[in-house]
Design a protein around this motif. Structure first.
Motif, mmCIF file in Angstrom:
data_model
loop_
_atom_site.group_PDB
_atom_site.id
_atom_site.type_symbol
_atom_site.label_atom_id
_atom_site.label_comp_id
_atom_site.label_asym_id
_atom_site.label_seq_id
_atom_site.Cartn_x
_atom_site.Cartn_y
_atom_site.Cartn_z
ATOM 1 N N PRO A 40 0.565 -1.219 -0.060
ATOM 2 C CA PRO A 40 -0.020 0.132 -0.188
ATOM 3 C C PRO A 40 0.534 1.085 0.093
ATOM 4 O O PRO A 40 1.625 1.785 0.975
ATOM 5 C CB PRO A 40 -1.090 -0.327 1.455
ATOM 6 C CG PRO A 40 -0.746 -1.774 1.706
ATOM 7 C CD PRO A 40 1.072 -2.618 1.372
ATOM 8 N N GLN A 43 -0.829 3.723 4.928
ATOM 9 C CA GLN A 43 -2.270 2.795 5.205
ATOM 10 C C GLN A 43 -2.662 4.204 5.992
ATOM 11 O O GLN A 43 -1.825 4.162 7.171
ATOM 12 C CB GLN A 43 -1.718 1.995 6.533
ATOM 13 C CG GLN A 43 -0.651 0.801 5.153
ATOM 14 C CD GLN A 43 -0.112 -0.314 5.535
ATOM 15 O OE1 GLN A 43 0.846 -0.169 5.968
ATOM 16 N NE2 GLN A 43 -0.607 -1.465 5.524
ATOM 17 N N ARG A 46 -2.641 2.974 9.774
ATOM 18 C CA ARG A 46 -0.817 3.019 10.519
ATOM 19 C C ARG A 46 0.303 4.146 10.573
ATOM 20 O O ARG A 46 1.015 4.405 11.528
ATOM 21 C CB ARG A 46 -0.790 1.811 9.700
ATOM 22 C CG ARG A 46 -1.183 0.718 10.054
ATOM 23 C CD ARG A 46 -0.644 -0.727 9.239
ATOM 24 N NE ARG A 46 0.236 -1.060 10.182
ATOM 25 C CZ ARG A 46 1.025 -2.786 10.207
ATOM 26 N NH1 ARG A 46 0.766 -3.080 9.471
ATOM 27 N NH2 ARG A 46 1.357 -2.870 10.704
ATOM 28 N N THR A 148 -9.854 -1.210 5.654
ATOM 29 C CA THR A 148 -8.736 -0.769 6.426
ATOM 30 C C THR A 148 -8.177 0.360 6.589
ATOM 31 O O THR A 148 -6.974 0.550 7.326
ATOM 32 C CB THR A 148 -7.648 -1.918 6.529
ATOM 33 O OG1 THR A 148 -7.431 -2.312 4.868
ATOM 34 C CG2 THR A 148 -8.579 -2.726 6.473
ATOM 35 N N ASN A 150 -6.102 1.693 3.814
ATOM 36 C CA ASN A 150 -4.698 1.635 3.041
ATOM 37 C C ASN A 150 -5.421 2.748 1.490
ATOM 38 O O ASN A 150 -6.329 1.938 0.542
ATOM 39 C CB ASN A 150 -4.884 0.049 2.621
ATOM 40 C CG ASN A 150 -3.847 -0.772 4.056
ATOM 41 O OD1 ASN A 150 -4.253 0.109 4.436
ATOM 42 N ND2 ASN A 150 -4.231 -2.337 3.752
ATOM 43 N N SER A 152 -4.097 2.464 -2.348
ATOM 44 C CA SER A 152 -3.225 0.920 -3.308
ATOM 45 C C SER A 152 -3.554 1.699 -4.576
ATOM 46 O O SER A 152 -4.183 1.521 -5.108
ATOM 47 C CB SER A 152 -3.529 -0.042 -2.890
ATOM 48 O OG SER A 152 -2.695 -0.490 -1.718
#
Length: 163
Positions: A40, A43, A46, A148, A150, A152
């Motif tokens: 990714p 994120q 994160r 989540t 992400n 990408s």
């Protein structure tokens, strides 16, 4: 879509130097590294506004340069509007000028416009400007957002730049 890059040999370019400031554009080079590693780009839950693959890429370069006796630091851009080096504000450019003073070289990760930005900032110094990547084309891809957090890129291909 973002510009796609190929890596250049930074290690041989800094041979004989003692220090280098790594100055990245946080968009196109970061997308290139994330796509290349099939990870990714961002994120959000994160790393929020950092591209983990690109951060690892720069940290790895720092380690490799340290092995060759070159002290390094990464010049950071936090606000998202300053991710694009070619559009940096006057304030960001002045910050780079001040930060570049103790370094022998600046390693630029970005397009020709990003490199020009850096050259203009340090033109009155003896600081060597080194391109860390070269333009390979424009990336044609589909952006994908996941639940989540992400971001990408999929179905990527590099389209050559005409001319």
């Amino acid at each position: 879509m973002p510009i796609h890059f190929n890596d250049l040999d930074v290690i041989s370019e800094v041979a004989g130097l003692r220090s280098a400031l790594i100055v990245p554009c946080y968009m196109c080079p970061a997308v290139t590294v994330a796509v290349r590693e099939n990870k990714p780009f961002i994120q959000f839950f994160r790393n929020f506004l950092k591209s983990a693959p690109f951060e690892r890429y720069m940290t790895t370069l720092q380690s490799r340069l340290k092995e060759h006796g070159v002290k390094t630091r990464i010049f950071r851009s936090i606000p998202s509007h300053e991710w694009f080096m070619c559009m940096w504000t006057l304030g960001k450019r002045k910050k780079l000028q001040k930060c570049s003073e103790p370094y022998d070289a600046i390693v630029v990760f970005g397009c020709d416009s990003a490199t020009e930005t850096v050259r203009n900032v340090v033109k009155s110094t003896d600081c060597k400007v080194i391109e860390g990547m070269e333009v390979a084309g424009i990336m044609n891809a589909q952006i994908k957002f996941s639940l989540t957090g992400n971001v990408s890129f999929e179905n990527c291909k590099t389209v050559p730049i005409s001319g």
